[in-house]
Motif scaffolding. Structure first.
Motif, PDB file in Angstrom:
ATOM      1  N   SER A  68       0.805  -1.214   0.000  1.00 17.04           N
ATOM      2  CA  SER A  68       0.000   0.000   0.000  1.00 17.04           C
ATOM      3  C   SER A  68       0.840   1.268   0.000  1.00 17.04           C
ATOM      4  O   SER A  68       0.329   2.354  -0.282  1.00 17.04           O
ATOM      5  CB  SER A  68      -0.920   0.013   1.226  1.00 17.04           C
ATOM      6  OG  SER A  68      -0.153   0.067   2.424  1.00 17.04           O
ATOM      7  N   GLY A  69       2.124   1.158   0.329  1.00 20.94           N
ATOM      8  CA  GLY A  69       2.997   2.321   0.374  1.00 20.94           C
ATOM      9  C   GLY A  69       2.884   3.128   1.647  1.00 20.94           C
ATOM     10  O   GLY A  69       3.388   4.249   1.710  1.00 20.94           O
ATOM     11  N   ALA A  70       2.262   2.582   2.688  1.00 21.70           N
ATOM     12  CA  ALA A  70       2.086   3.325   3.939  1.00 21.70           C
ATOM     13  C   ALA A  70       3.314   3.262   4.831  1.00 21.70           C
ATOM     14  O   ALA A  70       3.574   4.209   5.577  1.00 21.70           O
ATOM     15  CB  ALA A  70       0.864   2.801   4.686  1.00 21.70           C
ATOM     16  N   GLY A 353      28.073   6.686  -3.589  1.00 18.80           N
ATOM     17  CA  GLY A 353      26.904   6.443  -4.417  1.00 18.80           C
ATOM     18  C   GLY A 353      25.727   5.850  -3.685  1.00 18.80           C
ATOM     19  O   GLY A 353      25.816   5.464  -2.516  1.00 18.80           O
ATOM     20  N   PRO A 354      24.577   5.734  -4.358  1.00 23.85           N
ATOM     21  CA  PRO A 354      23.398   5.096  -3.768  1.00 23.85           C
ATOM     22  C   PRO A 354      23.618   3.594  -3.606  1.00 23.85           C
ATOM     23  O   PRO A 354      24.406   2.982  -4.324  1.00 23.85           O
ATOM     24  CB  PRO A 354      22.294   5.383  -4.795  1.00 23.85           C
ATOM     25  CG  PRO A 354      22.846   6.426  -5.703  1.00 23.85           C
ATOM     26  CD  PRO A 354      24.318   6.271  -5.693  1.00 23.85           C
ATOM     27  N   VAL A 355      22.886   3.009  -2.657  1.00 25.02           N
ATOM     28  CA  VAL A 355      23.011   1.568  -2.415  1.00 25.02           C
ATOM     29  C   VAL A 355      21.651   0.911  -2.663  1.00 25.02           C
ATOM     30  O   VAL A 355      21.339   0.558  -3.796  1.00 25.02           O
ATOM     31  CB  VAL A 355      23.527   1.280  -0.984  1.00 25.02           C
ATOM     32  CG1 VAL A 355      23.876  -0.198  -0.829  1.00 25.02           C
ATOM     33  CG2 VAL A 355      24.763   2.129  -0.689  1.00 25.02           C
ATOM     34  N   ALA A 356      20.849   0.749  -1.633  1.00 23.74           N
ATOM     35  CA  ALA A 356      19.524   0.138  -1.806  1.00 23.74           C
ATOM     36  C   ALA A 356      18.615   1.076  -2.592  1.00 23.74           C
ATOM     37  O   ALA A 356      18.706   2.304  -2.482  1.00 23.74           O
ATOM     38  CB  ALA A 356      18.917  -0.178  -0.446  1.00 23.74           C
ATOM     39  N   LEU A 357      17.713   0.483  -3.396  1.00 17.86           N
ATOM     40  CA  LEU A 357      16.905   1.290  -4.307  1.00 17.86           C
ATOM     41  C   LEU A 357      15.612   0.565  -4.625  1.00 17.86           C
ATOM     42  O   LEU A 357      15.594  -0.660  -4.792  1.00 17.86           O
ATOM     43  CB  LEU A 357      17.700   1.551  -5.598  1.00 17.86           C
ATOM     44  CG  LEU A 357      17.035   2.368  -6.691  1.00 17.86           C
ATOM     45  CD1 LEU A 357      16.868   3.810  -6.245  1.00 17.86           C
ATOM     46  CD2 LEU A 357      17.862   2.304  -7.971  1.00 17.86           C
ATOM     47  N   LEU A 358      14.506   1.333  -4.717  1.00 20.68           N
ATOM     48  CA  LEU A 358      13.240   0.783  -5.192  1.00 20.68           C
ATOM     49  C   LEU A 358      12.396   1.910  -5.785  1.00 20.68           C
ATOM     50  O   LEU A 358      12.542   3.079  -5.421  1.00 20.68           O
ATOM     51  CB  LEU A 358      12.485   0.060  -4.075  1.00 20.68           C
ATOM     52  CG  LEU A 358      11.967   0.840  -2.872  1.00 20.68           C
ATOM     53  CD1 LEU A 358      10.577   1.427  -3.127  1.00 20.68           C
ATOM     54  CD2 LEU A 358      11.911  -0.051  -1.636  1.00 20.68           C
ATOM     55  N   TRP A 359      11.499   1.530  -6.697  1.00 21.64           N
ATOM     56  CA  TRP A 359      10.563   2.451  -7.342  1.00 21.64           C
ATOM     57  C   TRP A 359       9.183   1.861  -7.130  1.00 21.64           C
ATOM     58  O   TRP A 359       8.818   0.877  -7.766  1.00 21.64           O
ATOM     59  CB  TRP A 359      10.895   2.588  -8.826  1.00 21.64           C
ATOM     60  CG  TRP A 359      10.197   3.717  -9.532  1.00 21.64           C
ATOM     61  CD1 TRP A 359       9.027   4.302  -9.203  1.00 21.64           C
ATOM     62  CD2 TRP A 359      10.663   4.405 -10.703  1.00 21.64           C
ATOM     63  NE1 TRP A 359       8.705   5.302 -10.065  1.00 21.64           N
ATOM     64  CE2 TRP A 359       9.691   5.389 -11.001  1.00 21.64           C
ATOM     65  CE3 TRP A 359      11.781   4.275 -11.510  1.00 21.64           C
ATOM     66  CZ2 TRP A 359       9.820   6.236 -12.105  1.00 21.64           C
ATOM     67  CZ3 TRP A 359      11.903   5.119 -12.609  1.00 21.64           C
ATOM     68  CH2 TRP A 359      10.952   6.093 -12.902  1.00 21.64           C
ATOM     69  N   HIS A 360       8.411   2.463  -6.214  1.00 17.59           N
ATOM     70  CA  HIS A 360       7.104   1.921  -5.864  1.00 17.59           C
ATOM     71  C   HIS A 360       6.099   2.275  -6.960  1.00 17.59           C
ATOM     72  O   HIS A 360       5.909   3.451  -7.299  1.00 17.59           O
ATOM     73  CB  HIS A 360       6.645   2.473  -4.524  1.00 17.59           C
ATOM     74  CG  HIS A 360       5.561   1.682  -3.875  1.00 17.59           C
ATOM     75  ND1 HIS A 360       4.228   1.900  -4.131  1.00 17.59           N
ATOM     76  CD2 HIS A 360       5.617   0.650  -2.985  1.00 17.59           C
ATOM     77  CE1 HIS A 360       3.496   1.058  -3.427  1.00 17.59           C
ATOM     78  NE2 HIS A 360       4.316   0.275  -2.718  1.00 17.59           N
ATOM     79  N   SER A 361       5.443   1.255  -7.505  1.00 14.90           N
ATOM     80  CA  SER A 361       4.544   1.461  -8.635  1.00 14.90           C
ATOM     81  C   SER A 361       3.256   2.175  -8.242  1.00 14.90           C
ATOM     82  O   SER A 361       2.710   2.942  -9.037  1.00 14.90           O
ATOM     83  CB  SER A 361       4.212   0.115  -9.288  1.00 14.90           C
ATOM     84  OG  SER A 361       3.603  -0.763  -8.345  1.00 14.90           O
ATOM     85  N   ARG A 362       2.775   1.946  -7.041  1.00 20.45           N
ATOM     86  CA  ARG A 362       1.507   2.563  -6.635  1.00 20.45           C
ATOM     87  C   ARG A 362       1.696   4.021  -6.234  1.00 20.45           C
ATOM     88  O   ARG A 362       0.893   4.888  -6.612  1.00 20.45           O
ATOM     89  CB  ARG A 362       0.900   1.781  -5.473  1.00 20.45           C
ATOM     90  CG  ARG A 362      -0.480   2.256  -5.078  1.00 20.45           C
ATOM     91  CD  ARG A 362      -1.122   1.308  -4.088  1.00 20.45           C
ATOM     92  NE  ARG A 362      -2.486   1.717  -3.760  1.00 20.45           N
ATOM     93  CZ  ARG A 362      -3.289   1.035  -2.953  1.00 20.45           C
ATOM     94  NH1 ARG A 362      -2.868  -0.092  -2.404  1.00 20.45           N
ATOM     95  NH2 ARG A 362      -4.500   1.483  -2.699  1.00 20.45           N
ATOM     96  N   LEU A 363       2.737   4.316  -5.476  1.00 18.76           N
ATOM     97  CA  LEU A 363       3.005   5.693  -5.070  1.00 18.76           C
ATOM     98  C   LEU A 363       3.687   6.503  -6.149  1.00 18.76           C
ATOM     99  O   LEU A 363       3.619   7.732  -6.134  1.00 18.76           O
ATOM    100  CB  LEU A 363       3.886   5.713  -3.811  1.00 18.76           C
ATOM    101  CG  LEU A 363       3.384   4.989  -2.566  1.00 18.76           C
ATOM    102  CD1 LEU A 363       4.382   5.158  -1.437  1.00 18.76           C
ATOM    103  CD2 LEU A 363       2.018   5.507  -2.150  1.00 18.76           C
ATOM    104  N   ASN A 364       4.374   5.836  -7.069  1.00 19.71           N
ATOM    105  CA  ASN A 364       5.227   6.484  -8.066  1.00 19.71           C
ATOM    106  C   ASN A 364       6.276   7.350  -7.365  1.00 19.71           C
ATOM    107  O   ASN A 364       6.477   8.515  -7.685  1.00 19.71           O
ATOM    108  CB  ASN A 364       4.410   7.322  -9.049  1.00 19.71           C
ATOM    109  CG  ASN A 364       5.247   7.727 -10.265  1.00 19.71           C
ATOM    110  OD1 ASN A 364       6.232   7.072 -10.611  1.00 19.71           O
ATOM    111  ND2 ASN A 364       4.860   8.821 -10.897  1.00 19.71           N
ATOM    112  N   GLN A 365       6.951   6.748  -6.394  1.00 24.22           N
ATOM    113  CA  GLN A 365       8.017   7.408  -5.655  1.00 24.22           C
ATOM    114  C   GLN A 365       9.249   6.512  -5.632  1.00 24.22           C
ATOM    115  O   GLN A 365       9.124   5.282  -5.630  1.00 24.22           O
ATOM    116  CB  GLN A 365       7.566   7.739  -4.230  1.00 24.22           C
ATOM    117  CG  GLN A 365       6.402   8.710  -4.169  1.00 24.22           C
ATOM    118  CD  GLN A 365       5.989   9.034  -2.760  1.00 24.22           C
ATOM    119  OE1 GLN A 365       6.693   8.747  -1.795  1.00 24.22           O
ATOM    120  NE2 GLN A 365       4.816   9.659  -2.611  1.00 24.22           N
TER     121      GLN A 365
END
Length: 525
Positions: A68-70, A353-365
């Motif tokens: 849910s992205g909460a 540099g950046p390490v962990a990464l994700l692109w949440h599809s529902r929040l678009n964040q």
């Protein structure tokens, strides 16, 4: 499609400063946009604004958002897991819980379940842990026996975990990968033994290979495994678990570590990221050669992430500059078809540099964990919903705290020059008086934090203060005298032992005084 090697040509977005002090990117300028007449607003990378979640002390090695992205969970090299609730945060952006479940083991991976009611964690230890939504431990799964040669005969992993993930169709099942060369399937209700084991055999003469990453297909029928000998293989989840369906030798450089495996929305496109500074695109329907290869993307951490955009147009990853080049790390947005650079976002102050990464599809964040222990959450006012936008809209309440000094200077009164001058006049003192005077000059011992060392136990501040206030006098008393002071009372008023032997206890006979002369004793006899 033939392999294409492209040099990194970052296109920096025009950056401006908003009135509220937040970074904003007014527009993205690239040749592809001018040819296509501009980007769709929904598909534009949501990097117009960002918030910083700064509570870890070391590099962020794992992050995940619930469906849910909460809520967001993060794991770090500082051994801690932190839970963040966007709905309950304000502009202070503080986690509502922080704990170290594995002791002094780095957190390797975190994953929410499909329903978001629990999550599983992997670390440098050989066992995973299952937690509920609020971070309470539910299950601690079994460890394997390192002295058994056949990995299938053990009840768990025997070496550190590397990756984990939930089964896409069975909500009560998850899988873990390890340095012991196995991938194991677990049931959340059975903590004593795994359900299934895949043993990855090395292609060389090495005793074992390390499984760097594993990813299960959306239908749960196949498993993609990446090992440190440069191989990518596809294993069936049903049927014969001893032989892979497909295997590519030299998919990445031998000895390099595959940091991430991600699958696109179409289900048949796979992207892999490795420490050989490459990103490769694969078609699982024709798993022989990569569709595209991008080089020149240096990385310093084995947990560097990779993610597809919700519209399946971009691939985003983190890039760290070479130590000799200097500069800051950056987020690079690659075109999915050709792996050409479309956008680049520089991260000031992140040399590694950046390490962990994700692109949440529902929040678009986009959530990005850096090597400095800060999580950057990027969003767009028009294209993103909820998530970090909720906390950014609430002003933090002022907190009234007392001012204190971390390391105050302690000066004992008798150590001042005034008293030192008096000491020079009276150098000869009685022994007891000199000892007491020396105690006045002694600086109090500072408390030891942690496990303690040098024969001293670690104490909290309160325990240290109470220890000095309440003096323990047991060490200053002779133990023989401490017992003899109760001898008269015990003889006059026996309570424990003497009453039990009043009827049959013989009269005690003690030895005679040996100091009496022998002639006098014989005469008396």
């Amino acid at each position: 499609m033939a392999d294409t090697e492209l040099a990194a040509q970052p296109l920096l977005p025009t950056q401006r400063e908003d009135e509220d002090g937040s970074d904003a990117f007014s527009e993205f300028e690239s040749e592809s946009e001018s040819e296509q007449g501009g980007e769709d607003e929904v598909d534009r990378p949501p990097v117009a604004k960002k918030v910083d979640l700064a509570d870890h002390r070391k590099a962020i090695s794992a992050i995940d958002l619930d469906p849910s992205g909460a809520r967001l969970i993060s794991g770090s090299y500082d051994y801690s897991i932190k839970l963040w609730d966007f709905a309950g945060m304000d502009t202070a952006f503080r986690p509502f819980r922080s704990f170290e479940p594995f002791g002094e083991y780095q957190i390797k991976d975190l994953a929410y379940s499909a329903t978001g009611d629990r999550f599983v964690a992997a670390s440098g230890a050989s066992f995973p842990l299952l937690f509920d939504r609020d971070g309470q431990e539910l299950q601690r799964f079994a460890k394997g026996d390192m002295y058994i040669r056949d990995p299938r005969q053990t009840s768990g992993h025997t070496m550190a975990l590397t990756r984990l993930g939930w089964h896409p169709t069975d909500r009560a099942t998850f899988y873990t990968a390890s340095n012991d060369g196995t991938v194991r399937l677990w049931d959340v209700e059975n903590k004593r033994k795994q359900k299934q084991v895949w043993v990855i055999r090395p292609k060389t003469r090495a005793a074992r290979v390390s499984v760097d990453a594993a990813l299960m297909a959306p239908d749960g029928r196949t498993l993609v495994v990446a090992t440190n000998d440069g191989c990518l293989s596809i294993w069936p989840t049903r049927g014969n678990p001893n032989k892979p369906q497909h295997c590519i030798d030299g998919a990445h450089a031998v000895g390099s570590e595959v940091t991430a495996l991600v699958r696109s929305i179409d289900g048949h496109t796979l992207a892999s990221r490795a420490t050989d500074d490459t990103v490769k695109l694969w078609d699982l329907r024709n798993f022989r050669n990569p569709l595209a290869t991008r080089t020149g993307l240096p990385v310093r951490y084995g947990e560097t992430g990779l993610a597809f955009s919700p519209a399946d147009r971009y691939i985003v990853t983190g890039v760290a500059p070479a130590p000799k080049d200097g500069g800051a790390g950056s987020l690079v947005f690659l075109d999915k078809a050709t792996l050409e650079t479309r956008h680049t976002v520089d991260l000031a102050g992140t040399a590694n540099g950046p390490v962990a990464l994700l692109w949440h599809s529902r929040l678009n964040q986009i959530a990005c964990g850096t090597s400095q222990g800060t999580i950057h959450v990027y969003y767009d006012e028009s294209a993103s919903i909820r998530g970090a936008k909720l906390g950014a809209a609430r002003i933090a309440k002022p907190q009234f705290t007392s001012v204190s000094y971390a390391n105050p200077t302690i000066i004992t009164p008798h150590a001042l020059p005034l008293f030192r001058d008096q000491e020079t006049q009276n150098k000869r003192r009685p022994g007891e008086k000199a000892r007491k005077q020396a105690e006045k000059h002694k600086i109090p011992e500072r408390p030891i934090h942690g496990h303690g060392h040098g024969g001293r136990m670690g104490l909290t501040e309160t325990q240290h203060i109470m220890k000095n206030i309440v003096k323990n006098t047991t060490f200053d008393e002779d133990p023989r005298e401490a017992l003899l002071k109760y001898a008269k009372e015990a003889e006059e008023n026996p309570y424990w032992i003497a009453p039990a032997y009043q009827q049959n206890q013989p009269k005690p006979v003690f030895s005679e005084d040996t100091d009496e002369p022998e002639a006098k004793r014989s005469k008396r006899a």
